[in-house]
Design a protein around this motif. Structure first.
Motif, PDB file in Angstrom:
ATOM      1  N   LEU A  16       0.736  -1.218  -0.059  1.00 49.82           N
ATOM      2  CA  LEU A  16       0.108   0.167  -0.114  1.00 49.82           C
ATOM      3  C   LEU A  16       0.912   1.191   0.032  1.00 49.82           C
ATOM      4  CD1 LEU A  16      -2.853  -1.182   2.257  1.00 49.82           C
ATOM      5  CD2 LEU A  16      -3.149  -0.453  -0.144  1.00 49.82           C
ATOM      6  N   GLN A  17       1.933   1.197   0.725  1.00 58.18           N
ATOM      7  CA  GLN A  17       2.843   2.481   0.701  1.00 58.18           C
ATOM      8  C   GLN A  17       3.480   2.572  -0.572  1.00 58.18           C
ATOM      9  OE1 GLN A  17       3.401   4.834   2.744  1.00 58.18           O
ATOM     10  NE2 GLN A  17       3.780   3.900   4.836  1.00 58.18           N
ATOM     11  N   ARG A  18       3.693   1.439  -1.456  1.00 61.25           N
ATOM     12  CA  ARG A  18       4.155   1.480  -2.679  1.00 61.25           C
ATOM     13  C   ARG A  18       3.245   1.994  -3.862  1.00 61.25           C
ATOM     14  NH1 ARG A  18       5.404  -3.412  -4.070  1.00 61.25           N
ATOM     15  NH2 ARG A  18       3.992  -3.623  -5.593  1.00 61.25           N
ATOM     16  N   GLN A  19       1.951   1.537  -3.545  1.00 60.92           N
ATOM     17  CA  GLN A  19       0.766   2.106  -4.494  1.00 60.92           C
ATOM     18  C   GLN A  19       0.479   3.586  -4.343  1.00 60.92           C
ATOM     19  OE1 GLN A  19      -1.806  -1.393  -3.781  1.00 60.92           O
ATOM     20  NE2 GLN A  19      -1.145  -2.246  -5.619  1.00 60.92           N
ATOM     21  N   LEU A  20       0.499   3.881  -2.940  1.00 56.25           N
ATOM     22  CA  LEU A  20       0.152   5.167  -2.549  1.00 56.25           C
ATOM     23  C   LEU A  20       1.057   6.234  -3.134  1.00 56.25           C
ATOM     24  CD1 LEU A  20      -1.571   7.397  -1.025  1.00 56.25           C
ATOM     25  CD2 LEU A  20       0.141   6.855   1.051  1.00 56.25           C
ATOM     26  N   LYS A  21       2.363   5.863  -3.319  1.00 53.14           N
ATOM     27  CA  LYS A  21       3.657   6.541  -3.653  1.00 53.14           C
ATOM     28  C   LYS A  21       3.167   6.608  -5.219  1.00 53.14           C
ATOM     29  CE  LYS A  21       8.397   7.181  -4.090  1.00 53.14           C
ATOM     30  NZ  LYS A  21       9.778   6.652  -3.517  1.00 53.14           N
ATOM     31  N   GLU A  22       2.866   5.801  -5.903  1.00 53.07           N
ATOM     32  CA  GLU A  22       2.680   5.419  -7.363  1.00 53.07           C
ATOM     33  C   GLU A  22       1.482   6.356  -7.971  1.00 53.07           C
ATOM     34  OE1 GLU A  22       2.174   1.317  -8.272  1.00 53.07           O
ATOM     35  OE2 GLU A  22       4.269   0.728  -8.043  1.00 53.07           O
ATOM     36  N   ILE A  23       0.335   6.387  -7.131  1.00 46.95           N
ATOM     37  CA  ILE A  23      -0.639   6.941  -7.596  1.00 46.95           C
ATOM     38  C   ILE A  23      -0.701   8.605  -7.323  1.00 46.95           C
ATOM     39  CG2 ILE A  23      -2.082   6.795  -5.389  1.00 46.95           C
ATOM     40  CD1 ILE A  23      -4.702   6.350  -7.222  1.00 46.95           C
TER      41      ILE A  23
END
Length: 179
Positions: A16-23
């Motif tokens: 989720l941390q990675r996906q938050l950064k991506e979005i």
């Protein structure tokens, strides 16, 4: 030694941390703003700024909470719109979104949805939010969460009074603080 569920939760938090950064860094996702709610990676605040070109909801700004389970990405998150709650066939009066891709990855006991339409771990917060924006463009009145909204939309599509559009316009005005 850490338990399997705490390892799963830690893996979900990392994803989720990675996906938050991506979005957050995505330049090709206009109209979507996300951030953590109470500094908890499992709870996101989402702001959807709907384009003026959308047939019914153009110009609206809606806030929602996207809550991820510790078993993410194997289980779907839940999305709940905050006040004002959009008047929409696929949003329950309490603000909870009803969309196939957020239904658990199991057989539909009512036989309405194919398994391929339900949650899959290949979904991401970005694909979820893009699907939600698409749902504002083309509401699904065949599987309503808000029966009144679905009925009014159907009547309008059949040439009846523009009551659905009138209720949506009021909702859109409230979303930007005009009412």
């Amino acid at each position: 030694m850490a338990s399997s569920s705490s390892q799963s939760s830690a893996a979900a938090a990392s994803l989720l941390q990675r996906q938050l950064k991506e979005i957050t860094n995505a330049k090709d996702v206009p109209g979507i703003s996300v951030g953590l709610l109470r500094d908890n990676v499992f709870n996101w605040e989402v702001i959807l700024m709907l384009d003026h070109d959308l047939k019914y909801y153009g110009g609206a700004i809606f806030r929602a909470h996207l809550t991820f389970p510790p078993e993410y990405p194997h289980l779907p998150p839940k999305m709940v719109f905050q006040t004002p709650i959009p008047f929409h066939p696929n949003i329950y009066p309490n603000g909870e979104l009803c969309i196939s891709i957020l239904h658990p990855p199991e057989d539909d006991k009512y036989g309405y949805e194919n398994a391929s339409e339900r949650w899959s771990p290949v979904q991401t917060p970005e694909t979820i939010l893009l699907s939600v924006i698409s749902l504002f463009s083309e509401p699904n009145e065949d599987s309503p969460a808000n029966l009144d909204a679905a009925k009014l939309l159907r009547q309008e599509k059949e040439g009846g009074p523009k009551e659905f559009r009138k209720r949506v316009r009021k909702c859109v005005r409230e979303s930007v603080g005009e009412d």
